[in-house]
Scaffold this active site. Structure first.
Site, PDB file in Angstrom:
ATOM      1  N   ARG A 171      -9.299   1.298   6.369  1.00 11.04           N
ATOM      2  CA  ARG A 171     -10.075   2.020   5.358  1.00 11.04           C
ATOM      3  C   ARG A 171      -9.219   2.769   4.368  1.00 11.04           C
ATOM      4  NH1 ARG A 171     -14.797   2.687   8.804  1.00 11.04           N
ATOM      5  NH2 ARG A 171     -14.386   1.067  10.314  1.00 11.04           N
ATOM      6  N   THR A 172      -8.237   3.499   4.880  1.00 14.19           N
ATOM      7  CA  THR A 172      -7.400   4.282   3.959  1.00 14.19           C
ATOM      8  C   THR A 172      -6.723   3.325   2.982  1.00 14.19           C
ATOM      9  OG1 THR A 172      -7.038   5.912   5.681  1.00 14.19           O
ATOM     10  CG2 THR A 172      -5.519   5.961   3.841  1.00 14.19           C
TER      11      THR A 172
ATOM     12  N   LYS B 266      14.635  -4.167  11.069  1.00 13.00           N
ATOM     13  CA  LYS B 266      16.092  -4.256  11.173  1.00 13.00           C
ATOM     14  C   LYS B 266      16.724  -2.886  11.341  1.00 13.00           C
ATOM     15  CE  LYS B 266      15.982  -8.368   8.238  1.00 13.00           C
ATOM     16  NZ  LYS B 266      15.159  -8.311   7.039  1.00 13.00           N
TER      17      LYS B 266
ATOM     18  N   ARG C  58       1.683   5.817   5.247  1.00 17.14           N
ATOM     19  CA  ARG C  58       1.133   6.114   6.580  1.00 17.14           C
ATOM     20  C   ARG C  58       2.215   5.781   7.584  1.00 17.14           C
ATOM     21  NH1 ARG C  58      -4.291   5.191   9.664  1.00 17.14           N
ATOM     22  NH2 ARG C  58      -4.846   6.634   8.013  1.00 17.14           N
TER      23      ARG C  58
ATOM     24  N   HIS D  21      -3.661  14.422   7.077  1.00 17.02           N
ATOM     25  CA  HIS D  21      -4.274  13.293   6.396  1.00 17.02           C
ATOM     26  C   HIS D  21      -5.068  13.888   5.230  1.00 17.02           C
ATOM     27  CE1 HIS D  21      -5.782   9.447   5.585  1.00 17.02           C
ATOM     28  NE2 HIS D  21      -6.632   9.265   6.584  1.00 17.02           N
TER      29      HIS D  21
END
Ligand SMILES: Nc1ncnc2c1ncn2[C@@H]1O[C@H](COP(=O)(O)OP(=O)(O)OP(=O)(O)O)[C@@H](O)[C@H]1O
Ligand SMILES: [Mg+2]
Ligand SMILES: [Zn+2]
Lengths: 304, 152
Positions: A53-54, A82, A103, A131
């Site tokens: 959703r975000t 890596k 995120r 958030h």
């Protein structure tokens, strides 16, 4: 807004919040007027953890402003595999985009990343931390439905680990709100959050039963209690069951009650509430687009 | 100084950290990252009678001065400490530690999920509160036993 980066709801003053919400209202009222406002702008998406959703709503937001996305893609196919540090990754990627959304599973990751880049960086969730865009869309939804001043809100569920709760509670201290926290004993607000709320001069009340305060609430914000938080399934069922609501529970509420949830829900809000006037959680999710458009507009240099 | 008081030989150059809260000397060594393995000359007095503190610890380190970060963390566990800079066997500078607004490095964040515990090019940083310290990155608060979080 004077901020270069949006890493935490705690950095936002009442003026900042109102600037975003006002802009979001303008956008929602006349989206066409913003359709090519940021033509050519590129938003870099750096999602080190899956999020539907975000990510989708940020993509929708920049596209509805006339811009586009560049997406790092899933972590397993990126240079992170890596062993590249986050600090290096953001310094590379900032050259590809006009703003970044991050995120990341580590708490404080957005704060750190913002110290290494010049383009605006927005925290799209840092572990159990912050958030802030969820908070802004929550505030927008509350303002649209109940108003932010002289508000009585109940926040229920997992208050210990629920980051949306922590950010929202903090942001609400900028307004005239009475906050009630309803949760099992084991999932009460953590002490750093309580510390902050006290520092902000907020009077918080903690409850273990919703019935005690339901009739006084203008807004009930429900969050999910996760199975993983309990040692065994039966204990979870017993505790979680007490924090589930259905249409019958809400008979004791005011007619004007607004029921919110950051989604996804499991069974903490019964489907028989969906068709009632109380249900505001889908509208809340949809508000993510105008609110993120407003934030991007302000960060990318919208007209003042 | 009488022979009776002189427990160890004088140092020529270095630092004497005096008036350390009784019992904190080993934590002070931890802040300085001194465990003896690098051959430093160090002497420690523990629970020495003191007019000011009742009992105090004293740490004397040869050929070593403290960085600002070390002084900042020191102030949290030994707020009454005095720093004496020794040159040519004499005290040439003396100052009290000051409680800073924030401390950088030296301490580890107790939150295993904090970005400062990942392999990133940053130092830990804590804001100093009235009754503890708080990670600038993840907001975790340390109230008791700050010394337990000294980097090893
Ligand atoms: N050359 C040296 N080697 C080792 N220790 C020293 C040396 N010179 C001074 N000290 C110690 O450093 C501390 C400070 O010395 P100073 O002569 O200033 O004592 P003081 O007058 O008692 O100071 P204060 O008022 O801070 O207690 C004392 O603990 C002293 O024993
Ligand atoms: Mg003395
Ligand atoms: Zn931390």
């Amino acid at each position: 807004m004077r901020h270069d980066h949006i890493t935490s709801a705690k950095q936002l003053s009442r003026e900042d919040i109102e600037a975003v919400l006002d802009r979001a209202s303008e956008i929602a009222a006349d989206p066409a007027a913003y359709a090519d406002r940021h033509e050519g702008a590129l938003l870099g998406l750096m999602f080190f953890e899956p999020s539907t959703r975000t990510k989708m709503s940020f993509s929708a937001a920049i596209k509805r402003l006339g811009g586009d996305i560049v997406d790092m893609g899933p972590v397993d196919s990126s240079s992170v595999q890596k062993g590249e540090s986050l600090a290096d990754t953001v310094r590379v990627v900032e050259g590809y985009a006009d703003a970044l959304v991050l995120r990341h599973p580590s708490e404080g990751s957005a704060q750190m990343a913002s110290e290494f880049v010049d383009v605006p960086l927005i925290n799209g969730g840092d572990g159990a931390g912050q958030h802030p865009t969820q908070t802004l869309l929550d505030l927008y939804t509350i303002r649209e439905n109940a108003g932010l001043d002289d508000l009585t809100i109940g926040i229920m569920g997992d208050l210990k680990y629920g980051r949306t709760v922590h950010s929202l509670a903090y942001a609400l201290t900028n307004f005239e709100t009475r906050q009630h926290f309803i949760s099992p004993e084991s999932l009460k607000l953590p002490r750093n959050v309580r510390y902050d709320l006290h520092e902000q001069g907020s009077s918080i009340k903690e409850h273990t039963e919703l019935a005690e305060i339901l009739p006084s609430l203008d807004v009930l914000y429900v969050t999910r209690i996760q199975k993983e938080r309990f040692p065994d399934e039966s204990e979870y069922r017993e505790v979680a069951g007490e924090y589930q609501i259905d249409a019958e529970t809400l008979e004791a509420a005011q007619d004007s009650l607004t029921v919110m949830h950051p989604l996804p829900r499991v069974d903490e809000i019964a489907h028989d509430i969906d068709e009632t006037e109380y249900a505001t959680y889908f509208e809340q999710a949809h508000n993510g687009v105008p609110v993120r458009m407003a934030l991007l507009d302000l960060l990318l240099g919208g007209e003042q | 100084m009488t022979d009776q008081q002189l427990r160890v030989s004088k140092i020529e150059n270095g630092t004497v950290i005096d008036h350390i809260t009784g019992g904190q000397a080993l934590n002070v060594l931890a802040i300085l990252d001194i465990d003896g393995s690098r051959g430093e000359t160090v002497s420690i007095g523990m629970n020495v009678p003191s007019d000011r503190l009742g009992r105090k610890d004293v740490v004397k380190v040869e050929d070593r001065e403290l960085s600002q970060s070390e002084l900042d963390v020191l102030s949290l566990i030994a707020p009454a400490a005095t720093i004496n800079i020794i040159r040519g066997y004499d005290v040439v500078e003396k100052h009290r530690v000051e409680r800073p607004d924030s401390v950088t490095g030296v301490l580890d964040c107790p939150n295993a999920h904090c970005i400062t515990n990942e392999n990133e090019p940053i130092h830990s940083q804590f804001d100093v509160l009235e009754d503890g310290i708080r990670c600038v990155y993840c907001d975790s608060i340390i109230r008791e036993q700050i010394a337990d979080h000294i980097k090893v």
